[in-house]
Write an enzyme that holds these catalytic residues in place. Sequence first.
Site: not given
Length: 874
Positions: A272, A620
């Site tokens: 990542d 979010e």
Amino acid sequence: MRRLLFLTIFTTIALLHVTCPVQAQEYPFEDYKLPFDKRVDDLVSRLTLEEKVFQMLNSAPAIPRLKIPAYDWWNETLHGVARTPFKVTVYPQAIAMAAMFDPAALATMADYSALEGRAIYNKAVSLGRTNERYLGLTYWTPNINIFRDPRWGRGQETYGEDPYLTATLGDAFVRGLQGNDPKYLKAAACAKHYAVHSGPEPLRHVFNADVSAFDLWDTYLPAFEKLVTKSEVAGVMCAYNAFQGQPCCGSDLLMTDILRKKWGFKGYVTSDCWAIDDFFKNHKTHKDAASASADAVFHGTDLDCGTDAYKALLTAVKNGIITEKDIDVSVKRLFMIRFRLGMFDPPSMVKYANTPITVLENSAHKAHALKMARASMVLLKNDSNTLPLKKNLKKLVVLGPNANNDISVLGNYNGTPSTITTVLQGIKDKLGNQTEVIFEQAISFASDTILHYRNLENQLSADGHQGFKAEYFKGIELQGAPFLTRFEKTINHNWQEGEQIGEGLAANHFSARFSTVFKALKSEEITFEVDGDDGYRLKVNGQKVLDAWSKNRWGAKTYKIPVSKDSTYKIEMEYWQGEGGAKIRFAGGTFGRTDFTELVARHRDADAFIFVGGISPQLEGEEMKVNVPGFNGGDRTSIMLPQAQTSLMKALKSSGKPVVFVMMTGSAIAIPWEAENIPAIVNAWYGGQSAGTAVADLLFGDYSPSGRLPVTFYKSDKDLKDFNDYNMENRTYRYFKGKPLFGFGYGLSYSTFNYHNFILPSNLKSGKGTSLSVRITNTGKMQSDEVAQLYVMHNNLKIKSAKKALKGYQRVSLAPGESKLVHFKLSPDELAYIDDKGTKRPLKGEITLSIGGSQPDEKLKTSGNIVTRKLIIN
């Protein structure tokens, strides 16, 4: 004519030259008749150590002496090609697509996305832009993490909380994206984030997850196992967090023992982005970049995303920490993917290499986006048949922060379409001029005091032009002469990274200055509002009044100023943007608290109210900074619907008129008061470019809702465990001990269905699979889809297992009165359990099977009966 012919030939030669670097075949790796592995071996053998190491960065540089073009691995296609400078089709967010319970539709979406991605890549090749991010064919999708806790802001990117649903949908996505050509990948999918990764966002760079072997294999790994061993996914992304004390990208258990050895994964692994830096900067498990990089490579992490930590591999080799042969393994995996994508072969050999740019947003893709939006929406409540509404209403009032919010419908990790339809626009398009449609935002997501925006266009002028003088600079320091100067009527930009602001200027690593003169039409106090990404400053009459230049912004900032009629005020706004896309907005108006009683009285003649609320990807998402109560770092601290929204709906209900709550969200929201008091509730998720059209179609009965919840909607925060606890006990429908507000698999219809003739064997040999069937009849008056769900319940209390688990599902379309026989197959794996050591074992004894439109103990009034049978496994 000769000039045109020459240009055509020259362009064709250039295209072939970039796509297939060497036509003369000087080296074996250029010979497309040879197997890929021999070509890869030959190519890598010709590289220097430095060239090999630099190929292990996401932005891999060109190797001119071998005529190998540069390539950036970083790309996304979560629900349509993301962050590209081109206009593309944007489908519903991943969690919404999961609500369809329809692998075929998801596979088609992935296929269409790969086509659009191919067209973009082919265009990039022709322009010599393969070194740019978001233009490649290696997509870091799908996100198959388990949405174990509704507070996780990135749960919207997943397929929900169930391992079986996640695995089957992930499989469909990978197969659709990668194509079925026997030699070449259409595009390369990547299963992420491996593994045991699902928040909290603020802790992801330091968090250490630890779960039992049972939970690991029962919940967190099944989807990854399927995509690696069955779907043949090209790539895997290892997660930021640590697992049992080791960073995931350097985990003995996850990376070596399971992924590479047990599952035999031969594809590439990328970290990542910035995860390798976490080894020594945050997890503190390694002393420096060299030791961290070497360990990651030892564990099979082939690509370093986001940083240049892997450059330290040169030092690691020099110091004997790692050998060049170890590095060769990773470099070969990376080049194998590029060869499989056809990047080193003539376009005439790779059928996807001729995909034209005209496929972007074609009619079939747009139609599928609308189809998916319709099928994803979940009707949660419909008392007294409040829905569908009649189309001959005289006055309809549409309210709420999401009613006209084109950011919410797109979700996150999204592309930008040419046309976005909000709910407000969808309703207006549906009703035309026959109904008076009134819009009032009334509240923000969490407050009843809002800025009532005013159209300032006729009050702003710059150098004789209406609006702003906009000067754009390359670099983030506003230095030198502007690269681009133009006049803009408004400032309301939301560019994806890589999208072009103007020819030659991408929406990253730039700065801008916007200047204008504001003329007051009356004496009053006006509020200017600025919202932007990396940094901005606002000046009024040369005085700095807002300063968010040093990354302390996040969220809109306002400045109030008393103005006098006919007076003028010089407005200047400066802005810079580094990595990522760019957002900058300037607005003005007056602040005020909405009087709900007065609002209802003012619209006493309304036939109905439609409130469009919920939450938004503005609140979010991934590692965000949001200054709103109930939200933290992209996650939520509470799953309750913000009180301001409930208060407004209470006032609307007092009118005695029908109230419809259209809820947008990427996660479960607790709405206990609304579930008890609002007659009609629709969960619309983040529905993509056609969300507004789909909502209007549902509200006015042009199709019957058929979506099902892929997550549990709990009643309150009290139902949730500690967010940091990855233990699955009392989490998700499989282990939750309480009663949810709306359960996994829940969803109503405008029609009704009956299940009958459930056929299956009475007993079965352990370790074997079986087939079963049921007949479903549409007993209602409307054409509708039904989602039939098969659950397995283990009756042996000595075995630790989910009390009920989805093991099959089918979406069935039925006309009124029509019946269909639906077949299910249960594989041996689906009739097995995980023991305490994480080993899969065949079931023995009595189990119960149920088929219906919902979970066995949550019967829906529109799906009629649930049929159950017991099965003895010997």
